[in-house]
Design a protein around this motif. Sequence first.
Motif, short mmCIF file in Angstrom:
data_model
loop_
_atom_site.label_atom_id
_atom_site.label_comp_id
_atom_site.label_asym_id
_atom_site.label_seq_id
_atom_site.Cartn_x
_atom_site.Cartn_y
_atom_site.Cartn_z
N ILE A 143 26.62 42.04 47.18
CA ILE A 143 25.64 42.76 48.01
C ILE A 143 24.96 43.86 47.21
N LEU A 144 25.70 44.48 46.30
CA LEU A 144 25.12 45.55 45.47
C LEU A 144 24.30 45.01 44.31
N GLY A 145 24.29 43.69 44.12
CA GLY A 145 23.43 43.07 43.13
C GLY A 145 23.96 43.03 41.72
N VAL A 146 25.27 43.22 41.54
CA VAL A 146 25.80 43.26 40.18
C VAL A 146 26.64 42.03 39.81
N HIS A 147 26.86 41.12 40.77
CA HIS A 147 27.62 39.90 40.50
C HIS A 147 27.07 38.73 41.31
N TYR A 148 27.25 37.56 40.74
CA TYR A 148 27.00 36.30 41.44
C TYR A 148 28.29 35.88 42.15
N PRO A 149 28.21 34.99 43.14
CA PRO A 149 29.43 34.52 43.80
C PRO A 149 30.46 33.89 42.86
N LEU A 150 30.02 33.12 41.86
CA LEU A 150 30.99 32.52 40.94
C LEU A 150 31.73 33.57 40.11
N ASP A 151 31.09 34.70 39.86
CA ASP A 151 31.78 35.81 39.16
C ASP A 151 32.95 36.30 40.00
N ILE A 152 32.72 36.35 41.32
CA ILE A 152 33.74 36.84 42.25
C ILE A 152 34.89 35.84 42.33
N ILE A 153 34.54 34.56 42.43
CA ILE A 153 35.57 33.52 42.49
C ILE A 153 36.41 33.53 41.21
N ALA A 154 35.74 33.65 40.07
CA ALA A 154 36.47 33.70 38.79
C ALA A 154 37.35 34.94 38.72
N GLY A 155 36.85 36.08 39.18
CA GLY A 155 37.66 37.29 39.19
C GLY A 155 38.88 37.16 40.08
N ALA A 156 38.69 36.57 41.26
CA ALA A 156 39.82 36.38 42.19
C ALA A 156 40.87 35.46 41.57
N LEU A 157 40.43 34.37 40.98
CA LEU A 157 41.36 33.44 40.34
C LEU A 157 42.10 34.09 39.17
N LEU A 158 41.38 34.89 38.40
CA LEU A 158 42.01 35.60 37.28
C LEU A 158 43.07 36.57 37.79
N GLY A 159 42.76 37.31 38.83
CA GLY A 159 43.72 38.27 39.39
C GLY A 159 44.96 37.59 39.93
N ILE A 160 44.76 36.54 40.70
CA ILE A 160 45.89 35.81 41.28
C ILE A 160 46.75 35.18 40.18
N ALA A 161 46.09 34.49 39.25
CA ALA A 161 46.82 33.82 38.17
C ALA A 161 47.59 34.81 37.31
N SER A 162 47.04 35.99 37.09
CA SER A 162 47.72 37.00 36.28
C SER A 162 49.02 37.45 36.92
N VAL A 163 49.01 37.62 38.22
CA VAL A 163 50.25 38.03 38.91
C VAL A 163 51.26 36.88 38.88
N VAL A 164 50.81 35.69 39.22
CA VAL A 164 51.73 34.54 39.25
C VAL A 164 52.34 34.31 37.87
N PHE A 165 51.50 34.36 36.84
CA PHE A 165 51.99 34.15 35.47
C PHE A 165 52.98 35.25 35.07
N SER A 166 52.63 36.49 35.35
CA SER A 166 53.52 37.60 34.97
C SER A 166 54.84 37.55 35.73
N GLN A 167 54.81 37.05 36.97
CA GLN A 167 56.05 36.91 37.75
C GLN A 167 56.97 35.87 37.12
N HIS A 168 56.39 34.82 36.56
CA HIS A 168 57.21 33.80 35.91
C HIS A 168 57.83 34.33 34.62
N ILE A 169 57.12 35.20 33.95
CA ILE A 169 57.64 35.80 32.71
C ILE A 169 58.79 36.76 33.04
N ILE A 170 58.59 37.55 34.07
CA ILE A 170 59.61 38.53 34.46
C ILE A 170 60.82 37.80 35.01
#
Length: 170
Positions: A143-170
């Motif tokens: 809405i603020l004009g600084v990202h496209y929807p795919l940027d948001i989807i990629a960011g969400a996937l990166l955030g989720i995957a980072s937690v899941v991956f780090s949990q497997h390491i821990i």
Amino acid sequence: MITSLSRLDRSGYQFLVKQGQEHGLQPLALSLSASGNGPVYLYMVVLFLLFDSHGESLLNTLLAAYLVELPLYFLLKNMIRRQRPCHALADGIARFEPADKFSLPSGHTAAAFVMATSIYFIYPQLFYIATCWAIGIGLSRIILGVHYPLDIIAGALLGIASVVFSQHII
């Protein structure tokens, strides 16, 4: 295929920006976006540390996930180098100059989903609230004009995957 995806991404961006303008959502979007800045996460963790016995687990989960997410975020952003819509389209939507030139993935969204996913593991009863907030941060960035929807989807996937991956390491 890539052309169709790009066209769909741009159309989604234009639709959400238009909805934001028609419904006067820019002030709310600015507030939501600001709630995704780094210091807010620190304040939230401190509150959990002070008032809940699982606060330390949340802190450790977040630290491990951010150790995965941040290097990947910088690597992807600088490899892909996708120009932000406020620069590529010159539509005058952005009310501020973003911290960097590139948009894919969305760092605000990645960080918000690291927080929401970490909350899921430690405080599952707060998951829906945290997820709605993370989605709100992502939508605010469009809405603020600084990202496209795919940027948001990629960011969400990166955030989720980072937690899941780090949990497997821990």
